[in-house]
Each structure stands twice: as C-alpha cells, then as structure tokens.
Design a protein around this motif. Structure first.
Motif, PDB file in Angstrom:
ATOM      1  N   TYR A  39       0.760  -1.340  -0.015  1.00  0.00           N
ATOM      2  CA  TYR A  39       0.197   0.150  -0.098  1.00  0.00           C
ATOM      3  C   TYR A  39       0.923   1.112   0.051  1.00  0.00           C
ATOM      4  O   TYR A  39       1.972   1.386   0.691  1.00  0.00           O
ATOM      5  CB  TYR A  39      -0.827   0.136   1.285  1.00  0.00           C
ATOM      6  CG  TYR A  39      -2.353  -0.893   1.257  1.00  0.00           C
ATOM      7  CD1 TYR A  39      -3.155  -0.597   0.578  1.00  0.00           C
ATOM      8  CD2 TYR A  39      -1.832  -2.297   1.523  1.00  0.00           C
ATOM      9  CE1 TYR A  39      -4.187  -1.429   0.426  1.00  0.00           C
ATOM     10  CE2 TYR A  39      -3.163  -3.046   1.550  1.00  0.00           C
ATOM     11  CZ  TYR A  39      -4.091  -2.553   1.257  1.00  0.00           C
ATOM     12  OH  TYR A  39      -5.396  -3.708   1.090  1.00  0.00           O
ATOM     13  N   LYS A  71      -1.898  -1.444  -3.989  1.00  0.00           N
ATOM     14  CA  LYS A  71      -3.039  -0.158  -4.061  1.00  0.00           C
ATOM     15  C   LYS A  71      -2.102   1.094  -3.680  1.00  0.00           C
ATOM     16  O   LYS A  71      -1.316   1.063  -2.744  1.00  0.00           O
ATOM     17  CB  LYS A  71      -4.102  -0.421  -3.256  1.00  0.00           C
ATOM     18  CG  LYS A  71      -5.016  -1.585  -3.704  1.00  0.00           C
ATOM     19  CD  LYS A  71      -6.356  -1.554  -3.189  1.00  0.00           C
ATOM     20  CE  LYS A  71      -7.282  -2.849  -3.757  1.00  0.00           C
ATOM     21  NZ  LYS A  71      -8.674  -2.823  -2.876  1.00  0.00           N
ATOM     22  N   VAL A 126      -3.458   4.641  -2.474  1.00  0.00           N
ATOM     23  CA  VAL A 126      -4.887   5.120  -1.845  1.00  0.00           C
ATOM     24  C   VAL A 126      -4.583   6.516  -1.663  1.00  0.00           C
ATOM     25  O   VAL A 126      -3.443   7.061  -0.927  1.00  0.00           O
ATOM     26  CB  VAL A 126      -5.122   4.304  -0.808  1.00  0.00           C
ATOM     27  CG1 VAL A 126      -6.461   4.781  -0.171  1.00  0.00           C
ATOM     28  CG2 VAL A 126      -5.001   2.881  -0.943  1.00  0.00           C
ATOM     29  N   THR A 148      -5.253   4.107  -7.068  1.00  0.00           N
ATOM     30  CA  THR A 148      -6.200   3.012  -7.551  1.00  0.00           C
ATOM     31  C   THR A 148      -7.302   3.054  -6.809  1.00  0.00           C
ATOM     32  O   THR A 148      -8.374   2.642  -7.207  1.00  0.00           O
ATOM     33  CB  THR A 148      -5.528   1.611  -7.271  1.00  0.00           C
ATOM     34  OG1 THR A 148      -5.172   1.724  -5.615  1.00  0.00           O
ATOM     35  CG2 THR A 148      -4.174   1.387  -8.288  1.00  0.00           C
ATOM     36  N   ASP A 149      -7.277   3.659  -5.366  1.00  0.00           N
ATOM     37  CA  ASP A 149      -8.460   3.880  -4.790  1.00  0.00           C
ATOM     38  C   ASP A 149      -8.529   5.158  -4.152  1.00  0.00           C
ATOM     39  O   ASP A 149      -7.405   5.729  -3.714  1.00  0.00           O
ATOM     40  CB  ASP A 149      -8.420   2.938  -3.500  1.00  0.00           C
ATOM     41  CG  ASP A 149      -8.716   1.539  -3.922  1.00  0.00           C
ATOM     42  OD1 ASP A 149      -8.391   1.009  -4.931  1.00  0.00           O
ATOM     43  OD2 ASP A 149      -9.267   0.837  -3.022  1.00  0.00           O
TER      44      ASP A 149
END
Length: 326
Positions: free
Chosen positions: A89, A113, A115, A135-136
């Motif tokens: 992350y 990810k 974020v 990605t998020d």
C-alpha cells in the motif's frame, strides 16, 4: 506487509499524520512502514521509532537550483531510493500534484494499491489531478479533523475502524542533560509567531498572560526576523520573559516537550506540545478550531475560533486550571 506514507509537509500536517503509524501496526503488527517527507521534517518523523525508512524529499531546496547538475542528480537519487522497495500500500494523505507524482513513481507489488483522498478539507489546499495516481480514492467529510483524515483513509483501505485516541509515537520527556537555553525549573513557552498576521493573538493579551504566570519564566521562540522583533517587544513588557536564540527544529521540539505550560496560536509547534500531551492552550484567532484542535486529552485546552479570538481572561483561567496541583 510493506506500506509507504507520503506526507511531505508542513510541520503541523506531518505531525498530524503520525498516528497512522500506530493504527497500521495495531492492525498489522508485522508491517514495515516507510515515509516520504520534506527534508526539514525528517527529524520529527524520526522521533517515531516505528517508521523503518525515511526518504527525504527536498523540493523546497531543489526548486531554487533546478538548472544545476548536482540538483538533478539528487532528484534522480531520490527516485532511485523511492523505487528500491515494492509496497503493498502507498498512501498519499496530502492530495497535491507533487505528492501524487511521488505516489505514481513508487512501486507496488502485484495487487498492491495506491490510496489517496477523493476530496479536500474545507479551506485546505487540494489538487484533484492527484487522483490520477490512485487506484483507490477515499471520500471524507470536508470537515474531518486533520489527525483523523489520514487515519480514516488507511482504515477505509484496510477495512478497520478508527475509534481510539490518536497515538503519535513520540518519546516521553527524559531527565537527560538539557540544552543551555532551557531552564532547569518549570517554564512556560509562548508560541506567539505565525506566518499569517491574522492568526496572531494581540500583544496586550500575551503581556497580561505573562504577568499572570509570574514568576514562572516565559520563553519566547521565534523563526523569522519579524517574529524576533515581536518576541523582543513582548519580553520588554514582561520581566519574567526571555527571548530564545534561533532554534533548530529538534531544539524547538525539546522546548515543547519539556514545557510545564505551552501556549500558542494555531501553528506547528503548538500542535507538537499538544501531541506530547503537555499542558497546552491552543489559541484560534483566524482559523477554524475543528480542523486542528487537540481533542485527545483534558490537558489540552482549545480557545477561540475563526474570527473570534479568546480574551486574555479566558486564557489566564485555562492556564491556572492546567497548572493547578492534581
């Protein structure tokens, strides 16, 4: 799990991002956490022993000499260091193009990810273009507290709730040899300086507070020539006050860490005293209290609000309450 935090500035914002570390490790005890931060704040992040690697970002210095070969070499070295590890992350809790670029350059493992924030906070800088590197993207209430923002972004990404008091991971004061500028006995520190004039508290109020605290020594730090002149004017009106020499970042942290009482306007050093849970009075004159108030301890008193500075009497009463024997 390997996690990278991207929060490069400013002093108060970096400080307010620190509780993410404790949250992440509580949920994933074996995780390693790295952090990209502006070089001037490396020493602050280093106070948290649970950050494995700190990657200095030096844009404030680089932008002054982008044409120089050595500057370009430093930038290339930064990105090489950034890409040495693959992360599960990457969290960008600042939401600016520059922090998005850092996120974009970081490497993630397959399925990893990146974020970030889907929106900014009310009255804060936010650049929506930063979302192209995510990605998020996590939406938050525009009135989310500065400490809660990063914690909630990570909680949403990793599916855990944020319902505990923040843990900044800062060391407790120790009886080590104090630098020469610190008194051996109790002292108050007034963090009176701020870059924006509207956030200042009136000199007459500081002088009244100093008189009420006498004979306790009052220390007056400063960061610019204008603040130095302000400190000298205040000291001239308070016989128990002393203007400090120019302090390094870590000396200023020590000043906050050991204070018997810290009083300051909405600025990074005031928030550092609150993070150490020293008896602290945070004064709001031209910024919203909801955004940065120290709300994790009854040893922190928040007074005033946007366009409504507190009176000297209110602050004196709060100081007497905090200094009263338990």
């Amino acid at each position: 799990m390997k996690i990278l935090l991207v929060r490069v500035s400013s002093l108060g914002d970096v400080l307010h991002n620190l509780p993410m570390v404790a949250d992440l490790l509580r949920e994933h005890p074996g995780a390693t956490i790295d952090w990209v931060v502006e070089e001037g704040y490396v020493s602050l992040v280093r106070l948290n022993p649970h950050v494995r690697k700190i990657i200095p970002w030096s844009l404030r210095r680089w932008r002054k000499s982008l044409g120089k070969q050595e500057t370009r070499a430093e930038i290339r070295a930064f990105f090489r260091t950034l890409r040495e590890d693959e992360y599960d992350y990457v969290f960008d809790t600042q939401g600016l193009l520059k922090t998005g670029i850092i996120m974009g350059a970081a490497r993630v493992r397959k399925g990893g990810k990146k974020v970030g924030l889907a929106n900014g906070s009310e009255g804060s800088g936010y650049e929506g273009i930063s979302r192209i590197f995510h990605t998020d993207s996590i939406p938050l209430n525009p009135r989310t507290h500065a400490v809660a923002r990063g914690r909630m972004v990570a909680g949403a990404a990793l599916d855990y709730s944020v319902d505990s008091a923040p843990e900044f991971g800062l060391p407790a004061p120790t009886p080590v040899t104090r630098p020469a500028f610190l008194p051996h006995d109790d002292y108050a520190v007034f963090f009176h300086g701020t870059a924006r004039a509207a956030k200042k508290w009136a000199d007459a109020n500081w002088i009244a507070l100093g008189a009420a605290l006498a004979p306790m020594p009052v220390l007056l730090p400063w960061g610019s020539q204008a603040e130095h002149e302000d400190a000298q004017a205040l000291a001239a009106a308070m016989p128990n006050a002393r203007v400090l020499p120019k302090l390094s970042m870590m000396d200023a942290v020590l000043l906050a860490q050991h204070a018997r009482l810290a009083v300051g306007v909405d600025t990074g050093l005031t928030h550092i005293a609150a993070a150490f849970v020293r008896p602290t009075i945070e004064i709001y004159c031209d910024s919203p209290k909801w955004k940065t108030e120290g709300n994790w301890s009854d040893r922190i008193v928040n007074l005033g609000d946007l366009g409504a500075p507190p009176s000297s009497g209110d602050v004196i009463a709060a100081a007497q309450r905090l200094l009263a024997p338990a």
